[in-house]
Design a protein around this motif. Structure first.
Motif, short mmCIF file in Angstrom:
data_model
loop_
_atom_site.label_atom_id
_atom_site.label_comp_id
_atom_site.label_asym_id
_atom_site.label_seq_id
_atom_site.Cartn_x
_atom_site.Cartn_y
_atom_site.Cartn_z
N ASP A 20 30.67 87.12 35.96
CA ASP A 20 31.86 86.51 35.36
C ASP A 20 31.89 85.02 35.71
OD1 ASP A 20 34.36 85.71 34.55
OD2 ASP A 20 35.46 87.19 35.73
N HIS A 21 31.76 84.17 34.70
CA HIS A 21 31.74 82.73 34.94
C HIS A 21 33.13 82.15 35.17
CE1 HIS A 21 27.42 81.58 34.01
NE2 HIS A 21 27.46 82.89 34.06
N ASP A 22 34.17 82.99 35.08
CA ASP A 22 35.52 82.55 35.43
C ASP A 22 35.83 82.83 36.91
OD1 ASP A 22 36.12 81.62 32.88
OD2 ASP A 22 36.74 83.61 32.21
N GLU A 23 34.93 83.54 37.57
CA GLU A 23 35.07 83.84 38.99
C GLU A 23 34.97 82.53 39.78
OE1 GLU A 23 32.80 87.09 41.83
OE2 GLU A 23 31.69 86.22 40.19
N ALA A 25 33.72 79.67 42.08
CA ALA A 25 32.31 79.31 42.26
C ALA A 25 31.71 79.87 43.55
CB ALA A 25 32.16 77.79 42.22
N LEU A 26 32.46 79.82 44.64
CA LEU A 26 31.95 80.33 45.92
C LEU A 26 31.62 81.81 45.81
CD1 LEU A 26 31.40 80.47 48.96
CD2 LEU A 26 33.87 80.53 49.33
N ALA A 27 32.56 82.60 45.33
CA ALA A 27 32.32 84.04 45.19
C ALA A 27 31.18 84.30 44.22
CB ALA A 27 33.59 84.74 44.73
N TRP A 28 31.14 83.54 43.13
CA TRP A 28 30.09 83.71 42.13
C TRP A 28 28.71 83.51 42.75
CZ3 TRP A 28 26.16 80.80 40.15
CH2 TRP A 28 25.59 81.23 38.96
N LEU A 29 28.56 82.40 43.48
CA LEU A 29 27.25 82.08 44.05
C LEU A 29 26.84 83.07 45.13
CD1 LEU A 29 24.89 80.08 44.02
CD2 LEU A 29 26.11 78.75 45.74
N VAL A 30 27.75 83.39 46.03
CA VAL A 30 27.44 84.30 47.13
C VAL A 30 27.11 85.70 46.60
CG1 VAL A 30 28.43 85.48 49.14
CG2 VAL A 30 28.68 83.00 48.89
N GLU A 31 27.88 86.18 45.65
CA GLU A 31 27.63 87.53 45.13
C GLU A 31 26.37 87.58 44.26
OE1 GLU A 31 28.94 90.26 46.36
OE2 GLU A 31 29.96 88.84 47.67
N ARG A 139 37.93 71.95 41.98
CA ARG A 139 37.08 71.43 40.89
C ARG A 139 36.54 72.57 40.03
NH1 ARG A 139 34.95 66.15 42.43
NH2 ARG A 139 35.80 65.62 44.48
N SER A 140 36.34 72.26 38.78
CA SER A 140 35.72 73.22 37.86
C SER A 140 34.25 72.89 37.71
CB SER A 140 36.38 73.15 36.48
OG SER A 140 37.72 73.53 36.57
N PRO A 141 33.39 73.87 37.92
CA PRO A 141 31.96 73.61 37.75
C PRO A 141 31.63 73.26 36.30
CG PRO A 141 32.34 75.72 38.84
CD PRO A 141 33.66 75.22 38.36
N ARG A 142 30.65 72.41 36.13
CA ARG A 142 30.16 72.09 34.79
C ARG A 142 29.30 73.23 34.28
NH1 ARG A 142 25.76 68.11 34.85
NH2 ARG A 142 27.21 66.82 35.97
N ASP A 143 28.55 73.86 35.19
CA ASP A 143 27.61 74.89 34.77
C ASP A 143 27.24 75.77 35.95
OD1 ASP A 143 26.06 76.18 32.91
OD2 ASP A 143 24.55 74.59 32.75
N ARG A 144 26.80 76.98 35.63
CA ARG A 144 26.27 77.94 36.62
C ARG A 144 25.00 78.50 36.00
NH1 ARG A 144 31.71 80.90 38.80
NH2 ARG A 144 33.13 79.24 38.26
N VAL A 145 23.89 78.29 36.68
CA VAL A 145 22.59 78.63 36.09
C VAL A 145 21.64 79.22 37.11
CG1 VAL A 145 22.77 76.81 34.32
CG2 VAL A 145 21.65 76.31 36.49
N ALA A 146 20.58 79.83 36.59
CA ALA A 146 19.43 80.23 37.39
C ALA A 146 18.25 79.40 36.90
CB ALA A 146 19.14 81.71 37.22
N VAL A 147 17.52 78.82 37.83
CA VAL A 147 16.39 77.96 37.51
C VAL A 147 15.20 78.42 38.34
CG1 VAL A 147 15.53 75.59 37.55
CG2 VAL A 147 17.95 76.00 37.12
#
Length: 151
Positions: A20-23, A25-31, A139-147
């Protein structure tokens, strides 16, 4: 089942797309990192063949000024004789527009490898308590990606 290292980027991308990209950012990245840690890859049995890096800071390789917070999984690639060939790094990134406050934070990196005396969960808990998150909460992230990169 162990996956080929060549599949690491695709697997990480699927994990990122499913989150969920509305999660926050911290929880999103850690999970996302926790989910990726459950995937086994065909790496040598050495402790430093499958490691993790938490890093953040301003970056200059993107078209616009960006502050990136990432958790990176580094997988060792060996040749047919079992000799080191390279590494594949799969980065789970949260990207922010950089401003003077974020530029002043500067870079940070913190590695984790199995057998280092700290469990992966403990290390990931440390990542979630990093001081940088306090400055990013509003702050709102601009993007969440895998590279994926080869190094």
């Amino acid at each position: 089942m162990k996956h080929a290292i060549a599949a690491a980027g695709e697997i990480a991308s699927r994990l990122v797309e499913a989150r969920d990209h509305d999660e926050p950012a911290l929880a999103w990245l850690v999970e996302a990192a926790r989910e990726l840690s459950f995937v086994e890859f065909d790496v040598p049995e050495e402790a430093d063949a499958d490691g993790w890096l938490f890093q953040y800071g301003p970056v200059s390789w993107l078209p616009e000024p960006t502050f990136v917070v990432s958790v990176v999984r580094q997988l060792e690639v060996v040749d047919a004789d079992g000799e080191h060939e390279s590494y594949v790094q799969v980065q789970l990134e949260v990207r922010y527009d950089v401003d003077d406050d974020l530029a002043a934070v500067g870079p940070h990196s913190q590695w984790w490898f199995p057998g280092g005396g700290t469990s992966f969960d403990e290390w990931l808990d440390d990542v979630s308590r990093a001081a940088v998150w306090a400055g990013l909460e509003s702050r709102s992230p601009r993007d969440r990606v895998a590279v994926e990169d080869a190094v």
